[in-house]
Design a protein around this motif. Structure first.
Motif, PDB file in Angstrom:
ATOM      1  N   LEU A 147      32.453  31.112  44.255  1.00 36.53           N
ATOM      2  CA  LEU A 147      32.670  32.497  44.647  1.00 36.53           C
ATOM      3  C   LEU A 147      32.094  32.781  46.023  1.00 36.53           C
ATOM      4  O   LEU A 147      31.005  32.323  46.360  1.00 36.53           O
ATOM      5  CB  LEU A 147      32.009  33.448  43.637  1.00 36.53           C
ATOM      6  CG  LEU A 147      32.397  33.305  42.171  1.00 36.53           C
ATOM      7  CD1 LEU A 147      31.619  34.322  41.331  1.00 36.53           C
ATOM      8  CD2 LEU A 147      33.897  33.495  41.978  1.00 36.53           C
ATOM      9  N   VAL A 148      32.832  33.568  46.813  1.00 38.29           N
ATOM     10  CA  VAL A 148      32.339  34.079  48.085  1.00 38.29           C
ATOM     11  C   VAL A 148      32.520  35.591  48.073  1.00 38.29           C
ATOM     12  O   VAL A 148      33.220  36.146  47.224  1.00 38.29           O
ATOM     13  CB  VAL A 148      33.081  33.463  49.289  1.00 38.29           C
ATOM     14  CG1 VAL A 148      32.861  31.962  49.345  1.00 38.29           C
ATOM     15  CG2 VAL A 148      34.578  33.792  49.243  1.00 38.29           C
ATOM     16  N   THR A 149      31.883  36.263  49.016  1.00 33.06           N
ATOM     17  CA  THR A 149      31.990  37.720  49.097  1.00 33.06           C
ATOM     18  C   THR A 149      32.914  38.103  50.235  1.00 33.06           C
ATOM     19  O   THR A 149      32.703  37.703  51.384  1.00 33.06           O
ATOM     20  CB  THR A 149      30.606  38.354  49.303  1.00 33.06           C
ATOM     21  OG1 THR A 149      29.755  37.992  48.214  1.00 33.06           O
ATOM     22  CG2 THR A 149      30.712  39.873  49.358  1.00 33.06           C
ATOM     23  N   VAL A 150      33.950  38.856  49.911  1.00 35.02           N
ATOM     24  CA  VAL A 150      34.922  39.340  50.898  1.00 35.02           C
ATOM     25  C   VAL A 150      35.000  40.861  50.759  1.00 35.02           C
ATOM     26  O   VAL A 150      35.325  41.374  49.686  1.00 35.02           O
ATOM     27  CB  VAL A 150      36.316  38.717  50.673  1.00 35.02           C
ATOM     28  CG1 VAL A 150      37.318  39.269  51.694  1.00 35.02           C
ATOM     29  CG2 VAL A 150      36.243  37.196  50.752  1.00 35.02           C
ATOM     30  N   ASP A 151      34.669  41.564  51.825  1.00 40.38           N
ATOM     31  CA  ASP A 151      34.692  43.036  51.814  1.00 40.38           C
ATOM     32  C   ASP A 151      33.886  43.596  50.641  1.00 40.38           C
ATOM     33  O   ASP A 151      34.296  44.552  49.963  1.00 40.38           O
ATOM     34  CB  ASP A 151      36.134  43.550  51.753  1.00 40.38           C
ATOM     35  CG  ASP A 151      36.946  43.153  52.976  1.00 40.38           C
ATOM     36  OD1 ASP A 151      36.338  43.017  54.059  1.00 40.38           O
ATOM     37  OD2 ASP A 151      38.168  42.969  52.847  1.00 40.38           O
ATOM     38  N   GLY A 152      32.736  42.984  50.386  1.00 37.58           N
ATOM     39  CA  GLY A 152      31.847  43.480  49.348  1.00 37.58           C
ATOM     40  C   GLY A 152      32.229  43.102  47.933  1.00 37.58           C
ATOM     41  O   GLY A 152      31.558  43.521  46.985  1.00 37.58           O
ATOM     42  N   GLU A 153      33.275  42.298  47.763  1.00 37.89           N
ATOM     43  CA  GLU A 153      33.728  41.913  46.426  1.00 37.89           C
ATOM     44  C   GLU A 153      33.634  40.409  46.237  1.00 37.89           C
ATOM     45  O   GLU A 153      33.874  39.637  47.170  1.00 37.89           O
ATOM     46  CB  GLU A 153      35.185  42.339  46.199  1.00 37.89           C
ATOM     47  CG  GLU A 153      35.410  43.834  46.211  1.00 37.89           C
ATOM     48  CD  GLU A 153      36.868  44.175  45.920  1.00 37.89           C
ATOM     49  OE1 GLU A 153      37.684  43.234  45.783  1.00 37.89           O
ATOM     50  OE2 GLU A 153      37.188  45.367  45.838  1.00 37.89           O
ATOM     51  N   ALA A 190      41.544  36.085  44.993  1.00 33.32           N
ATOM     52  CA  ALA A 190      41.212  34.864  45.721  1.00 33.32           C
ATOM     53  C   ALA A 190      40.540  35.198  47.047  1.00 33.32           C
ATOM     54  O   ALA A 190      40.604  36.325  47.542  1.00 33.32           O
ATOM     55  CB  ALA A 190      42.471  34.033  45.973  1.00 33.32           C
ATOM     56  N   GLY A 191      39.881  34.189  47.620  1.00 37.09           N
ATOM     57  CA  GLY A 191      39.230  34.357  48.904  1.00 37.09           C
ATOM     58  C   GLY A 191      39.218  33.048  49.652  1.00 37.09           C
ATOM     59  O   GLY A 191      39.783  32.053  49.215  1.00 37.09           O
ATOM     60  N   SER A 192      38.582  33.024  50.792  1.00 37.24           N
ATOM     61  CA  SER A 192      38.466  31.814  51.603  1.00 37.24           C
ATOM     62  C   SER A 192      37.208  31.920  52.447  1.00 37.24           C
ATOM     63  O   SER A 192      36.620  33.001  52.589  1.00 37.24           O
ATOM     64  CB  SER A 192      39.687  31.631  52.507  1.00 37.24           C
ATOM     65  OG  SER A 192      39.725  32.633  53.517  1.00 37.24           O
ATOM     66  N   LEU A 193      36.807  30.803  53.042  1.00 37.75           N
ATOM     67  CA  LEU A 193      35.649  30.824  53.923  1.00 37.75           C
ATOM     68  C   LEU A 193      35.902  31.747  55.111  1.00 37.75           C
ATOM     69  O   LEU A 193      35.017  32.499  55.527  1.00 37.75           O
ATOM     70  CB  LEU A 193      35.320  29.413  54.404  1.00 37.75           C
ATOM     71  CG  LEU A 193      34.971  28.371  53.343  1.00 37.75           C
ATOM     72  CD1 LEU A 193      34.505  27.074  54.013  1.00 37.75           C
ATOM     73  CD2 LEU A 193      33.920  28.888  52.376  1.00 37.75           C
ATOM     74  N   ALA A 194      37.106  31.683  55.665  1.00 37.33           N
ATOM     75  CA  ALA A 194      37.426  32.517  56.828  1.00 37.33           C
ATOM     76  C   ALA A 194      37.312  33.999  56.483  1.00 37.33           C
ATOM     77  O   ALA A 194      36.726  34.785  57.241  1.00 37.33           O
ATOM     78  CB  ALA A 194      38.819  32.198  57.343  1.00 37.33           C
ATOM     79  N   LEU A 195      37.860  34.402  55.330  1.00 31.41           N
ATOM     80  CA  LEU A 195      37.813  35.808  54.939  1.00 31.41           C
ATOM     81  C   LEU A 195      36.388  36.251  54.608  1.00 31.41           C
ATOM     82  O   LEU A 195      36.068  37.438  54.672  1.00 31.41           O
ATOM     83  CB  LEU A 195      38.729  36.041  53.738  1.00 31.41           C
ATOM     84  CG  LEU A 195      40.237  35.917  54.015  1.00 31.41           C
ATOM     85  CD1 LEU A 195      41.021  36.023  52.719  1.00 31.41           C
ATOM     86  CD2 LEU A 195      40.698  36.986  55.007  1.00 31.41           C
ATOM     87  N   ALA A 196      35.535  35.282  54.264  1.00 33.69           N
ATOM     88  CA  ALA A 196      34.132  35.591  53.960  1.00 33.69           C
ATOM     89  C   ALA A 196      33.265  35.585  55.220  1.00 33.69           C
ATOM     90  O   ALA A 196      32.039  35.715  55.128  1.00 33.69           O
ATOM     91  CB  ALA A 196      33.586  34.597  52.942  1.00 33.69           C
TER      92      ALA A 196
END
Length: 294
Positions: A147-153, A190-196
């Protein structure tokens, strides 16, 4: 399924024409020669490293060749069409947008009953490597989501799948979204390193860091005879596990479920839930849904 060469990487039935592997300059191919120089060395764990342009599943390919390979074989795909997560969920992403690789391990000196720690070990290896390599804090959702955090989620940026290979081997597959953009996400969660907000999305750098971390943690665990406490694995996993302290629903085989607070990861790698009935119930397999903070 066997790896395909670059000539047929553009002709997957039903997908339509694909761009050339050189068309996205933000997503260069991996430097195979440099990766081998950095990782394959005398006395080290990694015995070989191969990169294929595209394949169905690196886990399937590596498991099929396990009988002819030494421990420490690494197979990486620039694109994966039939990657599998837990419960046979599909894992797909655009070419060179992530890292999709499998490794072959043969922990002969570790009792088989402790092999269930291997996917958790891989999770710890990834989660401890990514802050240094990419500047992204990574949490673990039991048993094997990254899990990573993207826009606080919280967003899932990767996953791990371990499968037996013959009588003495285990293939561990790791999929990690690196440069996936918002419009490319397969699902909203879903997320990614770039978006995080990664400070680096150089896949060569990230892959080297992940494999070095995996080698270090596997060495500790193997030297301790697979003991998760003596190797520090159990404590480190618990410290980075986003599931602990949460109220969760464990969806179990047979269409049953248990709801409770996740209070521990026990010595067998099972998630322990404290239910409203006052029972502590260990869960060894299932799909975990985070409901709310404890």
């Amino acid at each position: 399924m066997t790896p395909r060469d670059s000539s047929d990487a553009h002709d997957e039935p039903g997908d339509g024409p694909r761009a050339s592997r050189w068309s996205d300059l933000d997503r260069p191919p991996l430097n195979v020669a440099a990766l081998r120089r950095a990782l394959v060395r005398e006395g080290g764990l990694w015995s070989s490293l191969d990169v294929v342009p595209a394949t169905g599943s690196t886990n399937t390919d590596l498991a099929g060749r396990a009988g002819t390979l030494a421990e420490g074989a690494v197979l990486v795909a620039e694109e994966q069409h039939a990657g599998r997560g837990r419960l046979d969920r599909r894992w797909t992403a655009p070419a060179r947008s992530g890292l999709f690789f499998s490794v072959l391990l043969r922990p002969a000196e570790v009792p088989v009953e402790r092999w269930g720690w291997l996917p958790l070990l891989a999770g710890v290896a990834v989660a401890t490597a990514l802050p240094r390599a990419a500047g992204v804090d990574t949490a673990l959702k039991w048993p094997n989501d990254l899990l990573v955090t993207v826009d606080g989620e919280e967003r899932k940026a990767g996953g791990i799948l371990a499968e037996r290979a013959g009588t003495d081997g285990v293939v561990i597959g790791i999929g990690l979204n690196v440069t996936l953009r918002k419009d490319e996400l397969p699902v909203p969660g879903a997320g990614s390193l770039a978006l995080a907000g990664a400070v680096s999305t150089d896949r060569d750098t990230v892959l080297r860091a992940l494999l070095r971390s995996l080698e270090e943690w596997y060495g500790r665990w193997r030297a301790a005879g697979g003991d998760p406490a003596a190797s520090g694995l159990q404590e480190t996993y618990a410290a980075g596990c986003a599931t602990l302290g949460r109220v969760v629903r464990a969806e179990l085989p047979g269409d049953t479920s248990i709801t409770g607070e996740a209070v521990a990861v026990d010595g067998d790698g099972r998630l322990v839930l404290a239910t409203e009935e006052g029972v502590q119930q260990p869960v060894g397999a299932g799909d975990i849904v985070h409901l709310r903070p404890a």
